[in-house]
Design an enzyme around this catalytic site. Sequence first.
Site, short mmCIF file in Angstrom:
data_model
loop_
_atom_site.label_atom_id
_atom_site.label_comp_id
_atom_site.label_asym_id
_atom_site.label_seq_id
_atom_site.Cartn_x
_atom_site.Cartn_y
_atom_site.Cartn_z
N HIS A 80 -9.66 1.17 4.63
CA HIS A 80 -8.40 1.34 5.36
C HIS A 80 -8.67 2.28 6.55
O HIS A 80 -9.47 3.22 6.44
CB HIS A 80 -7.33 1.93 4.43
N GLU A 127 -7.12 4.65 7.68
CA GLU A 127 -6.89 6.07 7.40
C GLU A 127 -8.11 6.68 6.72
O GLU A 127 -8.41 7.86 6.90
CB GLU A 127 -5.62 6.22 6.54
N GLY A 177 2.10 1.98 10.65
CA GLY A 177 3.10 3.05 10.49
C GLY A 177 3.79 3.45 11.78
O GLY A 177 4.44 4.48 11.85
N SER A 185 2.95 -2.46 10.38
CA SER A 185 4.41 -2.45 10.57
C SER A 185 5.07 -3.78 10.23
O SER A 185 6.06 -4.18 10.85
CB SER A 185 4.75 -2.03 12.01
N GLU A 235 -5.88 -5.00 10.51
CA GLU A 235 -4.81 -4.03 10.76
C GLU A 235 -5.13 -3.25 12.03
O GLU A 235 -5.92 -2.29 11.99
CB GLU A 235 -4.71 -3.04 9.61
N ASN A 293 0.86 -1.18 0.00
CA ASN A 293 0.00 0.00 0.00
C ASN A 293 0.90 1.23 0.00
O ASN A 293 1.46 1.60 1.02
CB ASN A 293 -0.89 -0.03 1.25
N TRP A 294 1.01 1.83 -1.17
CA TRP A 294 1.91 2.99 -1.30
C TRP A 294 1.31 4.25 -0.68
O TRP A 294 2.00 5.26 -0.52
CB TRP A 294 2.20 3.26 -2.77
N LYS A 295 0.03 4.24 -0.38
CA LYS A 295 -0.66 5.41 0.16
C LYS A 295 -0.38 6.64 -0.73
O LYS A 295 -0.29 6.50 -1.95
CB LYS A 295 -0.25 5.67 1.61
N GLY A 311 2.62 -1.36 4.32
CA GLY A 311 2.70 0.05 3.96
C GLY A 311 4.14 0.49 3.75
O GLY A 311 4.69 0.39 2.66
N GLY A 312 4.78 0.94 4.83
CA GLY A 312 6.12 1.51 4.75
C GLY A 312 7.12 0.64 3.99
O GLY A 312 7.85 1.13 3.12
C1 PEP Z 1 -0.90 0.00 5.83
O1 PEP Z 1 -0.70 0.98 5.15
O2 PEP Z 1 -1.95 -0.62 5.69
C2 PEP Z 1 0.13 -0.42 6.76
C3 PEP Z 1 -0.04 -1.54 7.43
O3 PEP Z 1 1.22 0.37 6.90
P1 PEP Z 1 2.61 0.00 7.65
O4 PEP Z 1 3.06 -1.32 7.10
O5 PEP Z 1 3.52 1.10 7.33
O6 PEP Z 1 2.29 -0.12 9.11
#
Ligand code: PEP
Length: 255
Positions: A90, A92, A172, A211, A166, A6-8, A232-233
């Site tokens: 998500h 966010e 993050g 994470s 999640e 997930n590049w967001k 994500g990251g």
């Molecule tokens: C996400 O964006 O859904 C996510 C889990 O991010 P991260 O891996 O950075 O925690």
Amino acid sequence: MIIAGNWKMNPSLALAGQLANALTVRSFEPVTRILFAPHPYLVPISVRLGGSDVRLGGQDCHQDLSGAHTGDVSAAMLRDCGASVVLLGHSERRANHGETSALIAAKAAQALAHDLDVMICLGETLDERRAGLAEQIVIDQLHASLPTNLPDGDDSLHGRVMIAYEPVWAIGTGEVASVDDIAAMHQAIASELPKSQNGHKAPLPILYGGSVNADNAKAIFAIDHVGGALVGGASLDATAFDSICELAVLQMSKS
Ligand code: PEP
């Protein structure tokens, strides 16, 4: 196993192109890779992914077919731009855009009707977990976010709906849920999912997100009912993402 990046709203177009190119270097079959790219990048990234086995997805879609929704994107538009899947609910979007589970269910129905598979995100906040409400919150979100046309025994959508658990406090932050907490939540979700008729189809996959990185993925993938990761990251680092995919391949070779 499914590994989704997930590049967001993060990479520049130049970086996105480099990351997409890196994804095409090798296949990680039988692991399925999905890339959730920012909407303006879908067309150029779908060109770069070309004939690779990486699936491309949007990060949201509108619940309506079309209309006066300035700034929004329809499921059909995502499909036209090369996506075959969409990320919905998500945390966010739930937090920053006030998206409710009922809205997410409506978006999921619209996406499925337009030939997009869906990944529906669920997760509790830290306050909810501290209050002992994590499981209740997540199971309530699950039931309310699934499209209503997904009853027990109807196999038509099996394989088209994925769940991502999640915990909001793990996204993050570098903080990962414990193995016991992930196991308990994935077990709880699995037991609530619609049952496949005659057990012929595989159950809906349940990914963990929060994470995930190359150091913790091995332990997470070994947990029962973990069907992959939403990343994500670490998806912004081609080497780290490849390492996570390799660990998923390894886990699949064991089971
Ligand atoms: C996400 O964006 O859904 C996510 C889990 O991010 P991260 O891996 O950075 O925690």
